[in-house]
Design a protein around this motif. Structure first.
Motif, PDB file in Angstrom:
ATOM      1  N   ARG A  45      40.003  55.636  46.382  1.00 18.66           N
ATOM      2  CA  ARG A  45      38.735  55.098  46.881  1.00 18.66           C
ATOM      3  C   ARG A  45      37.776  54.829  45.721  1.00 18.66           C
ATOM      4  NH1 ARG A  45      35.413  57.932  51.746  1.00 18.66           N
ATOM      5  NH2 ARG A  45      33.728  56.415  51.898  1.00 18.66           N
ATOM      6  N   ARG A  46      37.726  55.779  44.775  1.00 15.86           N
ATOM      7  CA  ARG A  46      36.807  55.645  43.643  1.00 15.86           C
ATOM      8  C   ARG A  46      37.173  54.433  42.773  1.00 15.86           C
ATOM      9  NH1 ARG A  46      37.291  57.868  38.826  1.00 15.86           N
ATOM     10  NH2 ARG A  46      38.916  59.334  39.448  1.00 15.86           N
ATOM     11  N   TYR A  47      38.474  54.308  42.435  1.00 13.05           N
ATOM     12  CA  TYR A  47      38.892  53.189  41.574  1.00 13.05           C
ATOM     13  C   TYR A  47      38.656  51.839  42.254  1.00 13.05           C
ATOM     14  CZ  TYR A  47      41.140  55.898  37.853  1.00 13.05           C
ATOM     15  OH  TYR A  47      41.398  56.703  36.783  1.00 13.05           O
ATOM     16  N   TYR A  48      39.000  51.778  43.537  1.00 14.94           N
ATOM     17  CA  TYR A  48      38.828  50.503  44.236  1.00 14.94           C
ATOM     18  C   TYR A  48      37.350  50.125  44.326  1.00 14.94           C
ATOM     19  CZ  TYR A  48      43.661  49.687  45.747  1.00 14.94           C
ATOM     20  OH  TYR A  48      44.996  49.393  45.789  1.00 14.94           O
ATOM     21  N   ALA A  49      36.513  51.130  44.561  1.00 13.64           N
ATOM     22  CA  ALA A  49      35.073  50.830  44.635  1.00 13.64           C
ATOM     23  C   ALA A  49      34.585  50.305  43.288  1.00 13.64           C
ATOM     24  CB  ALA A  49      34.300  52.092  45.035  1.00 13.64           C
ATOM     25  N   GLU A  50      35.096  50.899  42.203  1.00 10.79           N
ATOM     26  CA  GLU A  50      34.704  50.446  40.860  1.00 10.79           C
ATOM     27  C   GLU A  50      35.169  48.997  40.640  1.00 10.79           C
ATOM     28  OE1 GLU A  50      36.183  52.985  37.717  1.00 10.79           O
ATOM     29  OE2 GLU A  50      36.064  51.304  36.305  1.00 10.79           O
ATOM     30  N   ALA A  51      36.410  48.721  41.030  1.00 12.73           N
ATOM     31  CA  ALA A  51      36.950  47.368  40.850  1.00 12.73           C
ATOM     32  C   ALA A  51      36.146  46.361  41.665  1.00 12.73           C
ATOM     33  CB  ALA A  51      38.422  47.336  41.269  1.00 12.73           C
ATOM     34  N   ALA A  52      35.787  46.735  42.891  1.00 11.49           N
ATOM     35  CA  ALA A  52      35.032  45.810  43.740  1.00 11.49           C
ATOM     36  C   ALA A  52      33.660  45.529  43.123  1.00 11.49           C
ATOM     37  CB  ALA A  52      34.873  46.396  45.145  1.00 11.49           C
ATOM     38  N   GLY A  53      33.021  46.587  42.583  1.00 10.55           N
ATOM     39  CA  GLY A  53      31.712  46.403  41.960  1.00 10.55           C
ATOM     40  C   GLY A  53      31.791  45.486  40.759  1.00 10.55           C
ATOM     41  N   LEU A  54      32.798  45.695  39.913  1.00 13.89           N
ATOM     42  CA  LEU A  54      32.973  44.848  38.723  1.00 13.89           C
ATOM     43  C   LEU A  54      33.237  43.397  39.125  1.00 13.89           C
ATOM     44  CD1 LEU A  54      35.204  47.101  36.444  1.00 13.89           C
ATOM     45  CD2 LEU A  54      32.986  46.129  35.819  1.00 13.89           C
ATOM     46  N   ALA A  55      34.095  43.221  40.130  1.00 12.73           N
ATOM     47  CA  ALA A  55      34.439  41.863  40.561  1.00 12.73           C
ATOM     48  C   ALA A  55      33.212  41.163  41.123  1.00 12.73           C
ATOM     49  CB  ALA A  55      35.545  41.916  41.614  1.00 12.73           C
ATOM     50  N   ASP A  56      32.419  41.919  41.852  1.00 12.73           N
ATOM     51  CA  ASP A  56      31.189  41.383  42.417  1.00 12.73           C
ATOM     52  C   ASP A  56      30.252  40.924  41.309  1.00 12.73           C
ATOM     53  OD1 ASP A  56      30.334  40.849  44.923  1.00 12.73           O
ATOM     54  OD2 ASP A  56      29.071  42.635  45.109  1.00 12.73           O
ATOM     55  N   ALA A  57      30.055  41.797  40.334  1.00 13.26           N
ATOM     56  CA  ALA A  57      29.120  41.509  39.246  1.00 13.26           C
ATOM     57  C   ALA A  57      29.571  40.297  38.441  1.00 13.26           C
ATOM     58  CB  ALA A  57      28.976  42.733  38.342  1.00 13.26           C
ATOM     59  N   ASN A  58      30.881  40.072  38.372  1.00 12.64           N
ATOM     60  CA  ASN A  58      31.383  38.977  37.544  1.00 12.64           C
ATOM     61  C   ASN A  58      31.846  37.776  38.359  1.00 12.64           C
ATOM     62  OD1 ASN A  58      31.400  40.036  34.637  1.00 12.64           O
ATOM     63  ND2 ASN A  58      32.196  41.735  35.827  1.00 12.64           N
ATOM     64  N   ARG A  59      31.544  37.803  39.633  1.00  9.66           N
ATOM     65  CA  ARG A  59      31.849  36.686  40.522  1.00  9.66           C
ATOM     66  C   ARG A  59      33.323  36.319  40.541  1.00  9.66           C
ATOM     67  NH1 ARG A  59      27.306  32.054  40.133  1.00  9.66           N
ATOM     68  NH2 ARG A  59      26.146  32.947  38.421  1.00  9.66           N
ATOM     69  N   PHE A  60      34.209  37.323  40.556  1.00  7.31           N
ATOM     70  CA  PHE A  60      35.621  37.047  40.725  1.00  7.31           C
ATOM     71  C   PHE A  60      35.962  37.301  42.194  1.00  7.31           C
ATOM     72  CE2 PHE A  60      35.876  37.501  36.085  1.00  7.31           C
ATOM     73  CZ  PHE A  60      36.670  36.400  35.799  1.00  7.31           C
TER      74      PHE A  60
END
Lengths: 141, 899
Positions: free
Chosen positions: B629-644
């Motif tokens: 859950r923690r890793y996926y949340a981190e990945a989602a946040g990064l993707a959001d911030a970088n518009r991927f």
């Protein structure tokens, strides 16, 4: 330093009178207590070293009223100390030992004002010695 | 007034910094150390200390150099460090193919030769304001021991990666500068003024400056000029008032404001164009002006390079801000023309005979400076210079600068190469529509086949990853293949077509396309590996996938940095994925963690996102639900911030699964809702539907979950995504007990993955209700590190033993399931809980039962666990019921070997 502080340093030093050898003995005692690692830097006979130190200190105290005169002594002195292996980080230790020795020998005469005047006087001597040391030291290989 | 202190002011004293200077000497003497970083607040004396270090080094015979960052210099790549480059270097080829590393190496050789192998002691003042390419060059030269770096970084400015990297490796010494103590201030005043200062003056200066050396200097110099500080009988007094404000800018402005018109125009010129040649300034300013400025401590003349600068960066900022825009423009344009004329007069090869090192360095920097000034003035710089500068910025992944430079090129001068650079930058910056427009226009410009290829590849990448329109990407690729037919470019386009197919969810078609590539050059092999490794892994051919990713990584390393190609870290991402599909979970996890560290801090968000998402996926398979859950949340946040948008979808899908495994239906539904706001993404789409299934299950709708799993498995089957099909069908077995054995056995045969094989074996055991086979499946999963699946299989074995009338074996299997489930960080899945048989013990129950079985009385257990006796007895009663025993003696028997 204010002119008053210069006077205070000089009069308190004169007030030592015959107790000057006590001051120098006490100074080295405090110095080696604070940093035993400094002892090997002194290769000459300690009695002779103490005499040299008191002569030099007297010169500096007398010269402190005139910056030009002070610089003549401190620059050369700083340059020589490079050769003895003294580093910039050692200067605060020396200053603390000198203040301790003055406090011990002068007793009640070493009040807060006198102490502050000596702090400033020592820093002025130390910084100008260090400037002389920097000019004398070859850098890098 | 001024003349009274000229002697002292020619060298403003340095006080309280001797220990720092000794650190410099020590570090310079060391071969391992690459330099020194000086940190501190504005005005604390960083520049002064750095220059003092440089002078000491010069006095000892070291070659030295000084470069300075500024907001404008940051604009043009390598603009600040031109003096470190050989003439004619600094430029990659027009299409960017000449390696930048080769340029750096050229610079290194040039400096080695120029200085006979001695380290060039280089001050990089205000380093945080240098452009990324300059930083990269400095990092390269420092790491190779070609320069010894003295960098200043202002507190609050971002610390360049180069500095943190070298510092972390212990290669840079760090000095933190603080304001002066009051004792040091007293000594400074004494030395600066040359004698004692009366108490009131010292007091006031302390109150105004709080020991900031820059303030002290400005106050003292200002006080001397205005006559507020005067000497009487050898003592300094404050007669007038010092400036009432303590704001530095006001102080500087006051001093500048008192200058003559001639002096002021020199200062203004320097603020815009410094450093300026001493000879030129002498020719335009009346005699004596420069001297008086130097005496006043406003300008600094360095003799080796005969250059004049303002004494402090602060002066430049203040003066510049006060110049009217029209005058600044006129000055910049006039200086650009002057320097250009001088350059032309010198001729392209610097006249007859080989140019000296100094003139060639000056020539290299001149073109950059001219372009910079014109850009600054809103004028038109040489487009070639802008485009070459953009190449350098691109190398440093500084896409904002690439965009700024290329957008300054007039439309009719923007050729195909410029369009490629701009289009790629816009893509990286998330401006996907603009990127497509610019790249399409570039495709209409005449170009080499190579540039045409890269335009097509970049535009297809933008269509797929930016716009999330893989069909459009395939159209772009097809159009390019019709025109570009010579090898190896044609093969690269085929590899790129395969890439589009792989990352839009068609591994089967991708593998067919990849078969059309026969050999290919290195670049083609790199592109092919990006596409083939995941496609092979999805097809379940994990050994080939691993080999492809490893070869791709090696080829990419040998290739170096190129345009229109994925970041090298993507091969590592592919390797992580392939290892995961091969069931080598621990290795995959280790590699992904190492990869995360490598790309952290660098500007490769897409790799960061994929590493985090893969770590989430690995944790899911391991059963570590909270970690997942923690890793996926981190990945989602990064993707959001970088518009991927695509990777974001993968991450949110994984997040929903992890939340559902933890029984948090609301969080799972929330992740699905966020996912619905983005466009669809074909890559690993069947797997994305695990999220729908698990969320339905957590919301109490197992029938809907089964429907999702069946549908997604059909999609996986239709696209050749075997590992996903196996996962989906196995989950169907886990959740509903529905039989999928036949297909899972087929998949196990078609794949080389032990994980797929273990899934098939488990399904077979469930169908046969065979206790020993279920226990064997648990062994398989445990060996792979898939603890949740192992715990479920063990629970199934317990049930089967119980049904077969072997309570002892059932209890043992149940205990094993509990132990395995304990590593699953709170996961609660249907496979762990069976209503019709003994329920596994809760953690607390288990703790109490073990103590009771050792013979401890309830009272003693209660004391030991800080519980009431009543609670202990309650737990014991539940445990008796679950284990089917009626007494403590029975407990001991049921726990068997565990005693």
């Amino acid at each position: 330093m204010t002119p008053e502080q210069i006077t205070l340093v000089q009069t308190s030093y004169e007030g030592l009178g015959p107790r000057l050898p006590d001051l120098t003995a006490r100074f080295y005692q405090e110095l080696f207590r604070r940093d035993p690692g400094l002892r090997p830097l002194f290769t000459t006979d300690m009695a002779e070293q103490q005499v040299r130190f008191s002569l030099k200190l007297t010169q500096l105290v007398q010269a402190i009223g005139s910056l030009d005169e002070l610089l003549v002594h401190t620059r050369a002195l700083g340059a020589r100390h490079v050769g003895y292996g003294v580093r910039a980080v050692d200067y605060p230790t020396v200053g603390a030992a000198l203040l301790d020795a003055l406090a011990a020998v002068l007793g009640d005469d070493f009040d807060a004002e006198t102490r502050q005047a000596w702090v400033l006087a020592y820093n002025l001597m130390a910084e100008t010695m260090l400037a002389g040391a920097a000019a004398a030291r070859p850098v890098g290989g | 007034m001024l003349s009274a202190v000229t002697g002292t002011l020619q060298r403003w004293p340095i006080v309280g910094r001797r220990a720092e200077l000794e650190v410099f000497e020590r570090v310079l003497d060391s071969v391992e150390q690459k330099g020194l970083v000086i940190y501190g607040r504005a005005g604390v004396g960083k520049t002064r200390l750095a220059d003092e270090c440089r002078q000491q080094a010069a006095a000892a015979g070291h070659p030295t150099e000084r470069i300075a960052g500024s907001r404008t210099a940051a604009l043009l790549p390598l603009g600040a460090v031109a003096a470190l480059l050989p003439r004619g270097a600094g430029w990659p080829d027009a299409d960017g193919t000449a390696g930048i590393v080769a340029l750096f190496e050229q610079a290194r050789q040039f400096l080695l030769q120029r200085h006979g192998g001695r380290r060039l002691v280089t001050v990089a003042d205000d380093m945080a304001l240098l452009d990324a390419a300059s930083l990269a060059l400095l990092g390269y030269l420092a790491a190779h021991g070609t320069v010894f770096l003295i960098a200043t970084v202002r507190t609050g400015e971002p610390v360049p990666d180069l500095v943190t990297g070298l510092w972390r490796d212990g290669l840079l010494e760090r000095i933190d500068l603080a304001d002066l103590s009051r004792v040091h201030l007293d000594t400074l005043l004494h030395l600066a003024l040359g004698g004692p200062v009366e108490a009131g003056a010292e007091q006031e200066i302390w109150e105004v400056t709080a020991g900031n050396p820059m303030y002290v200097r400005e106050l003292v110099l200002g006080g001397l000029e205005s006559g507020a500080l005067v000497e009487r009988s050898g003592v300094w007094h404050l007669e007038g008032r010092l400036p009432s404000t303590s704001r530095l800018l006001d102080l500087v402005e006051q001093r500048i404001g008192q200058l003559s018109a001639e002096a002021r125009s020199v200062v203004e010129l320097l603020s815009l164009c410094q450093p300026v040649e001493l000879g030129y300034l002498e020719s335009i300013a009346p005699a004596g002006v420069l001297e008086s400025l130097e005496r006043a401590g406003l300008v600094m003349i360095t003799l080796p390079d005969q250059a004049v600068r303002l004494a402090h960066p602060m002066h430049a900022r203040v003066v510049r801000a006060a110049i009217p825009q029209s005058r600044a423009r006129a000055t910049l344009l006039a200086q650009a023309s002057r320097l250009e004329a001088a350059l032309t007069a010198q001729g392209p090869s610097g006249g007859s005979g080989p140019p000296s090192a100094a003139t060639s360095a000056a020539a290299a920097s001149a073109a950059l400076r001219i372009a910079l000034w014109r850009l600054d003035a809103g004028g038109q710089p040489d487009p070639d210079v802008l485009i070459r500068g953009a190449h350098l910025a691109r190398y440093a992944h500084d896409f904002r600068v690439v965009r700024r430079l290329i957008e300054a090129v007039p439309g009719d001068r923007l050729d195909a190469v410029g369009a490629l650079l701009l289009g790629e930058a816009l893509y990286e910056l998330g401006e996907f529509r603009d990127a497509d427009r610019v790249l399409a226009r570039g495709q209409q410009q005449p170009s080499t086949e190579q540039v045409a290829l890269r335009l097509a590849v970049t535009r297809a990448k933008n269509a797929q990853w930016g716009l999330c329109e893989p069909e459009a990407a395939l159209v772009i690729n097809g159009a390019a293949r019709a025109v570009i037919t010579s090898r190896p470019l044609a093969e690269e386009l085929i590899a790129d077509e395969a890439s589009v197919l792989t990352f839009s969810g068609h591994p089967d078609r991708a593998l067919i396309v990849l078969d059309r590539i026969t050999g290919g050059d290195r670049r083609t092999r790199v592109v092919r590996a990006i596409a083939s490794a995941p496609a092979l892994a999805m097809a379940g051919w994990t050994a080939q996938a691993i080999a492809a990713a490893e070869e791709g990584r090696a080829d990419h390393a040998a290739l170096g940095e190129e345009l229109a190609i994925a970041h090298p870290a993507m091969h590592v991402v592919n390797l992580v994925f392939a290892l995961t599909e091969a069931g080598r979970l621990a290795e995959a996890e280790q590699l992904a963690r190492a990869g995360t560290e490598t790309v952290a801090g660098s500007r490769v968000p897409v790799a960061q996102i994929f590493f985090a998402a893969n770590l989430g996926r690995i944790a899911t398979l391991q059963g570590r639900a909270t970690t997942a859950r923690r890793y996926y949340a981190e990945a989602a946040g990064l993707a959001d911030a970088n518009r991927f948008a695509g990777p974001r979808r993968l991450a949110l899908s994984g997040l929903a699964v992890a939340c559902a495994m933890l029984g948090d239906a609301a969080a799972a539904a929330q992740a699905l809702a966020e996912r619905a706001a983005g466009p669809p993404f074909g890559f690993r789409e069947p797997e994305q539907h695990l999220a729908d299934a698990w969320t339905a299950l957590a919301s109490g709708q197992p029938a809907e979950a089964a429907e999702w799993l069946n549908e997604a498995a059909a999609l996986a089957a239709a696209t050749g995504h075997r590992t996903a099909e196996a996962w989906l069908l196995h989950d169907l077995v886990r959740i509903t007990g529905q039989d999928a054995t036949a297909r899972l056995l087929e998949l196990a045969d078609a794949c080389d993955s032990p994980l797929v094989r273990a899934r098939a074996r488990h399904a077979l055991a469930v169908r046969a209700r065979s206790a020993p086979e279920l226990a064997a499946a648990a062994d398989d999963f445990e060996a792979l590190g898939a603890m949740l699946l192992a715990a479920e299989a063990a629970a199934g074995a317990a049930e089967a033993y119980s049904r077969a009338g072997d309570p002892r074996a059932a209890a043992a299997a149940l205990r094993r399931s509990n132990v395995l489930a304990a590593t699953c960080e709170g996961a609660s899945t249907p496979g762990l809980v069976h209503a019709d048989t003994a329920v596994p013990l809760s953690g607390r129950e288990r703790e109490i039962v073990l103590l009771a079985a050792k013979g401890l009385a309830s009272k003693d257990i209660a004391e030991r666990l800080y519980l009431s006796v009543r609670t202990v007895n309650n737990h014991l009663q539940h445990a008796y019921a679950k284990l089917g025993v009626g007494s403590r003696a029975g407990l001991a028997q049921a726990l068997g070997s565990e005693r």
